[in-house]
Design a protein around this motif. Structure first.
Motif, PDB file in Angstrom:
ATOM      1  N   VAL A 174       0.834  -1.192   0.000  1.00 26.71           N
ATOM      2  CA  VAL A 174       0.000   0.000   0.000  1.00 26.71           C
ATOM      3  C   VAL A 174       0.875   1.251   0.000  1.00 26.71           C
ATOM      4  O   VAL A 174       1.731   1.406   0.858  1.00 26.71           O
ATOM      5  N   GLY A 177      -0.400   7.368   1.912  1.00 26.33           N
ATOM      6  CA  GLY A 177      -1.493   8.272   1.569  1.00 26.33           C
ATOM      7  C   GLY A 177      -2.689   7.602   0.913  1.00 26.33           C
ATOM      8  O   GLY A 177      -3.688   8.246   0.635  1.00 26.33           O
ATOM      9  N   MET A 178      -2.601   6.284   0.685  1.00 26.39           N
ATOM     10  CA  MET A 178      -3.711   5.582   0.035  1.00 26.39           C
ATOM     11  C   MET A 178      -4.701   5.085   1.081  1.00 26.39           C
ATOM     12  O   MET A 178      -4.310   4.599   2.133  1.00 26.39           O
ATOM     13  N   ASP A 179      -5.973   5.204   0.782  1.00 30.78           N
ATOM     14  CA  ASP A 179      -7.016   4.687   1.644  1.00 30.78           C
ATOM     15  C   ASP A 179      -7.113   3.180   1.395  1.00 30.78           C
ATOM     16  O   ASP A 179      -7.235   2.736   0.256  1.00 30.78           O
ATOM     17  N   LEU A 180      -7.055   2.374   2.466  1.00 30.75           N
ATOM     18  CA  LEU A 180      -7.034   0.915   2.331  1.00 30.75           C
ATOM     19  C   LEU A 180      -8.240   0.337   1.602  1.00 30.75           C
ATOM     20  O   LEU A 180      -8.124  -0.689   0.931  1.00 30.75           O
ATOM     21  N   GLU A 181      -9.386   0.996   1.688  1.00 31.01           N
ATOM     22  CA  GLU A 181     -10.570   0.443   1.030  1.00 31.01           C
ATOM     23  C   GLU A 181     -10.428   0.419  -0.492  1.00 31.01           C
ATOM     24  O   GLU A 181     -11.138  -0.311  -1.180  1.00 31.01           O
ATOM     25  N   TYR A 182      -9.484   1.189  -1.041  1.00 30.00           N
ATOM     26  CA  TYR A 182      -9.285   1.225  -2.493  1.00 30.00           C
ATOM     27  C   TYR A 182      -8.167   0.300  -2.971  1.00 30.00           C
ATOM     28  O   TYR A 182      -7.922   0.193  -4.169  1.00 30.00           O
TER      29      TYR A 182
END
Length: 198
Positions: A174, A177-182
């Motif tokens: 990951v 800065g990335m949202d885990l749901e994406y």
């Protein structure tokens, strides 16, 4: 614009560059046309000089103006570590971070049997020879997280481990800065596999 004229020929040549579409090529062509002749001559001389004077470093296969590239000539670099990359672009990306102070080895590709790219094509034997002659303590494999990159990393680890040199792989997973749901399932699995203690 004349479809057979010299300006159109320049546009066609510019569109052959990666990431340059027709509109950008036209803008660049008009820019070159508007510039003083000395600027266009300087650009042409620089392009010719790059083709004539740049070659590959005898040690790491980075671009070099002499036998060795700037990195390999630098005595302040940590010669006990070598990052192995698929191409020179990746090497320069890592260099821009300013965080790595060791040496490099450029494979010029990744294993891809379906495309006819085998161990000899990526010069894996050159890397093993280099490691056998040096005092390298760690090899960091920085190939892409693709099927070809993973296959190359596994192949290199099998070649290097018998030399008694520590071999590691860059972390994958990951991005910051990335949202885990994406995140997709493969990215999340790589993140879990590459976890570290905090």
């Amino acid at each position: 614009m004349d479809r057979n004229g010299i300006l159109e020929e320049l546009v066609r040549e510019l569109t052959s560059l990666p990431g340059i579409g027709r509109k950008t090529a036209q803008r660049l062509a008009f820019h070159i046309l508007k510039q003083p002749r000395e600027d266009a001559d300087r650009l042409a001389r620089t392009i010719r000089a790059v083709k004539e004077r740049l070659g590959l470093c005898l040690q790491c296969r980075n671009f070099a103006e002499g036998e060795l590239c700037e990195t390999c000539r630098d005595p302040s670099r940590d010669a006990s570590k070598v990052v192995v990359v698929e191409d020179v672009t990746t090497l320069h990306t890592i260099e821009r971070t300013g965080g790595y102070k060791g040496l490099y080895h450029v494979l010029a590709g990744a294993l891809s049997p379906l495309d006819g790219v085998g161990p000899a094509d990526i010069k894996a034997p050159d890397l093993v020879d280099r490691l056998a002659r040096s005092k390298v303590e760690e090899v960091i494999v920085a190939t892409s997280p693709t099927i070809e990159g993973e296959a190359t990393a596994i192949y290199l680890s099998r070649l290097i481990k018998p030399l008694g040199i520590r071999i590691s792989r860059i972390a994958c997973g990951v991005p910051v800065g990335m949202d885990l749901e994406y995140a997709d399932e493969v990215t999340l699995m790589k993140s879990l596999d590459g976890r570290r203690e905090i």
